[in-house]
Design a protein around this motif. Sequence first.
Motif, mmCIF file in Angstrom:
data_model
loop_
_atom_site.group_PDB
_atom_site.id
_atom_site.type_symbol
_atom_site.label_atom_id
_atom_site.label_comp_id
_atom_site.label_asym_id
_atom_site.label_seq_id
_atom_site.Cartn_x
_atom_site.Cartn_y
_atom_site.Cartn_z
ATOM 1 N N PRO A 18 -1.275 -5.266 16.011
ATOM 2 C CA PRO A 18 -1.191 -5.309 14.545
ATOM 3 C C PRO A 18 -1.148 -3.906 13.944
ATOM 4 C CG PRO A 18 -3.457 -5.678 15.235
ATOM 5 C CD PRO A 18 -2.643 -5.517 16.493
ATOM 6 N N TYR A 19 -0.296 -3.733 12.952
ATOM 7 C CA TYR A 19 -0.314 -2.539 12.100
ATOM 8 C C TYR A 19 -0.732 -2.994 10.706
ATOM 9 C CZ TYR A 19 1.422 1.321 14.979
ATOM 10 O OH TYR A 19 1.535 2.332 15.907
ATOM 11 N N PHE A 20 -1.317 -2.068 9.951
ATOM 12 C CA PHE A 20 -1.884 -2.435 8.661
ATOM 13 C C PHE A 20 -1.251 -1.583 7.557
ATOM 14 C CE2 PHE A 20 -4.958 -3.046 12.037
ATOM 15 C CZ PHE A 20 -5.383 -4.362 11.833
ATOM 16 N N GLN A 21 -0.649 -2.260 6.566
ATOM 17 C CA GLN A 21 -0.091 -1.534 5.421
ATOM 18 C C GLN A 21 -0.987 -1.748 4.219
ATOM 19 O OE1 GLN A 21 3.905 -2.473 3.973
ATOM 20 N NE2 GLN A 21 4.163 -0.297 3.502
ATOM 21 N N ALA A 22 -1.472 -0.645 3.656
ATOM 22 C CA ALA A 22 -2.458 -0.703 2.574
ATOM 23 C C ALA A 22 -1.867 -1.282 1.293
ATOM 24 C CB ALA A 22 -3.019 0.683 2.305
ATOM 25 N N ILE A 23 -2.704 -2.000 0.559
ATOM 26 C CA ILE A 23 -2.396 -2.523 -0.772
ATOM 27 C C ILE A 23 -3.430 -1.935 -1.717
ATOM 28 C CG2 ILE A 23 -2.304 -4.608 -2.195
ATOM 29 C CD1 ILE A 23 -1.462 -6.067 0.478
ATOM 30 N N VAL A 24 -2.961 -1.305 -2.792
ATOM 31 C CA VAL A 24 -3.839 -0.538 -3.684
ATOM 32 C C VAL A 24 -3.869 -1.196 -5.061
ATOM 33 C CG1 VAL A 24 -4.260 1.746 -4.685
ATOM 34 C CG2 VAL A 24 -3.249 1.555 -2.413
ATOM 35 N N SER A 25 -5.030 -1.163 -5.697
ATOM 36 C CA SER A 25 -5.161 -1.771 -7.033
ATOM 37 C C SER A 25 -4.899 -0.728 -8.120
ATOM 38 C CB SER A 25 -6.557 -2.357 -7.225
ATOM 39 O OG SER A 25 -7.507 -1.319 -7.371
ATOM 40 N N ALA A 26 -4.325 -1.200 -9.224
ATOM 41 C CA ALA A 26 -4.067 -0.315 -10.361
ATOM 42 C C ALA A 26 -5.352 0.006 -11.116
ATOM 43 C CB ALA A 26 -3.068 -0.968 -11.312
ATOM 44 N N ASP A 27 -6.280 -0.965 -11.177
ATOM 45 C CA ASP A 27 -7.462 -0.758 -12.010
ATOM 46 C C ASP A 27 -8.412 0.296 -11.448
ATOM 47 O OD1 ASP A 27 -8.043 -2.491 -9.945
ATOM 48 O OD2 ASP A 27 -8.658 -4.154 -11.217
ATOM 49 N N LYS A 28 -8.689 0.237 -10.144
ATOM 50 C CA LYS A 28 -9.617 1.219 -9.558
ATOM 51 C C LYS A 28 -8.931 2.242 -8.665
ATOM 52 C CE LYS A 28 -13.729 -1.720 -9.629
ATOM 53 N NZ LYS A 28 -14.829 -2.302 -8.834
ATOM 54 N N GLN A 29 -7.628 2.074 -8.436
ATOM 55 C CA GLN A 29 -6.845 2.952 -7.552
ATOM 56 C C GLN A 29 -7.431 3.017 -6.136
ATOM 57 O OE1 GLN A 29 -8.193 5.193 -10.541
ATOM 58 N NE2 GLN A 29 -7.095 3.544 -11.568
ATOM 59 N N LEU A 30 -8.022 1.913 -5.714
ATOM 60 C CA LEU A 30 -8.615 1.835 -4.382
ATOM 61 C C LEU A 30 -7.847 0.847 -3.519
ATOM 62 C CD1 LEU A 30 -12.412 1.610 -5.348
ATOM 63 C CD2 LEU A 30 -11.132 3.661 -4.643
ATOM 64 N N VAL A 31 -7.949 1.021 -2.204
ATOM 65 C CA VAL A 31 -7.350 0.068 -1.274
ATOM 66 C C VAL A 31 -8.114 -1.245 -1.383
ATOM 67 C CG1 VAL A 31 -6.900 -0.474 1.146
ATOM 68 C CG2 VAL A 31 -6.559 1.867 0.307
ATOM 69 N N VAL A 32 -7.397 -2.334 -1.687
ATOM 70 C CA VAL A 32 -8.050 -3.640 -1.824
ATOM 71 C C VAL A 32 -7.667 -4.586 -0.691
ATOM 72 C CG1 VAL A 32 -8.320 -3.545 -4.322
ATOM 73 C CG2 VAL A 32 -6.201 -4.463 -3.344
ATOM 74 N N GLY A 33 -6.661 -4.201 0.091
ATOM 75 C CA GLY A 33 -6.251 -5.088 1.172
ATOM 76 C C GLY A 33 -5.195 -4.457 2.053
ATOM 77 N N TYR A 34 -4.799 -5.229 3.080
ATOM 78 C CA TYR A 34 -3.783 -4.774 4.028
ATOM 79 C C TYR A 34 -2.887 -5.951 4.404
ATOM 80 C CZ TYR A 34 -6.836 -0.720 4.804
ATOM 81 O OH TYR A 34 -7.602 0.394 4.634
ATOM 82 N N GLU A 35 -1.587 -5.679 4.457
ATOM 83 C CA GLU A 35 -0.699 -6.660 5.062
ATOM 84 C C GLU A 35 -0.638 -6.374 6.556
ATOM 85 O OE1 GLU A 35 3.868 -8.418 4.957
ATOM 86 O OE2 GLU A 35 3.180 -7.115 3.336
ATOM 87 N N VAL A 36 -0.825 -7.410 7.358
ATOM 88 C CA VAL A 36 -0.788 -7.260 8.816
ATOM 89 C C VAL A 36 0.652 -7.408 9.282
ATOM 90 C CG1 VAL A 36 -1.591 -8.184 11.017
ATOM 91 C CG2 VAL A 36 -3.137 -8.150 9.032
ATOM 92 N N LEU A 37 1.151 -6.382 9.962
ATOM 93 C CA LEU A 37 2.534 -6.347 10.438
ATOM 94 C C LEU A 37 2.546 -6.335 11.961
ATOM 95 C CD1 LEU A 37 3.772 -3.588 7.964
ATOM 96 C CD2 LEU A 37 4.070 -6.057 7.713
ATOM 97 N N ALA A 38 3.471 -7.055 12.551
ATOM 98 C CA ALA A 38 3.560 -7.130 14.014
ATOM 99 C C ALA A 38 4.373 -5.966 14.554
ATOM 100 C CB ALA A 38 4.204 -8.453 14.428
#
Length: 408
Positions: A18-38
């Motif tokens: 698995p590779y992980f691509q970060a997902i960032v929020s506009a409100d806090k500008q923090l990483v809130v999640g990751y899409e798991v890529l094969a």
Amino acid sequence: MSILDPLDVMMNKDRVVPYFQAIVSADKQLVVGYEVLARFQTENGVESLGWFFQDKAIPDEYRFEIQEHLQKLAITKYLQSNQSSILFFNNDIDLLLKDDGESLLETLNPFLKKGLREDQIVIEFKEEEILDKVEECKHLLAYLQSLGIRIAIDNVGQSNSNLERIAMLSPNIVKVDTGFLENNSLPHLYREVHHSLSMLSRKIGATLLFEGVSTFNQLNYAWRNGGRYYQGFYMGMPKDDFIEEDSCKERLQKEFQHFITFERKKMEAQLTLTNDLSLQIKQTMKRIEADDTYDEVVTKIAEDCSDYAFRIYVCNQDGFQLSSNIEKDPNGHWSLLEEGRYKNWSWRPYFLENIVRMNVEKRGILSDLYADIEKEEHIRTYSYPISGDAFVFVDIPYTFLFEQNDLL
């Protein structure tokens, strides 16, 4: 094009990671999640396995086996790293429907006993694959959501989206790809679609996520169009591990400040134009006689607003045009065109809303940028209440807007 074939993948499952691509929020500008890529480990580095899951000619059991393997590896790493963000897993709706999601739940259950929470998992489906099966899958998706698992629909807006069918599924997250901006396509062609998606997301309580964000312009577009979450190379390349939660914070704060400054200038320019037109029309109305016809009214306004306008007309509060159109030719000469009289414009978006606003607020309104049907160019319209049941509409050409800073 992959040089691998499905058997290479199945025979070397231990090289699927698995590779992980970060997902960032506009409100806090923090990483809130990751899409798991094969990814598949080769002698020359890692290769994407997206093709493997998208190829429906590959047997379902092969694709399910690799999908399950990937999910287990990703969640194991996630729990070992003490993450609090959410994990996005791409899923094939046909595989999920085969056993009503039982295999998915069986994969998750051992991890739930180790501390994983259902609301830390997002199952993601492509719009084009799921909209043909709304009736078939809406109860299953609702069941997964009742357990706490979140649902995302991907690639929304790529085709002629049926927003009602998306609403029937009530996804938690709606994903929009910004890739169209790379093809020299003008954003205004998509703006109405994405505005509708933003409104839909708000009504059904879904979060709007813009993916494929790899440039400053794409980030700006996502920010301006109501995106709460951002994903793409601009925030970071997919990695085989998780990144620091605040790794994008400083950069995004600087970018947002640019966006805010630019938008503030645009708002100030629009208010200045609105005030200038309001003052000018008020001055012109002093020259209007009680027995002037509406054609005489628009003629006098055209004389005084010639620097701003190319077309002027008067409507009543029901949308019926009371005057002719007075239009300016390329040489700057104004002419009355009778055929405009008695047309009805109440079908236009925001027309009746703006009439009510003008009646209540007693002031003029400057429209958004939109495509004029006849001119085939982008214009704005300024509307102003000239009496209890008459409203003048001043169409402002693209050339004027282009010459003034911040009006486009």
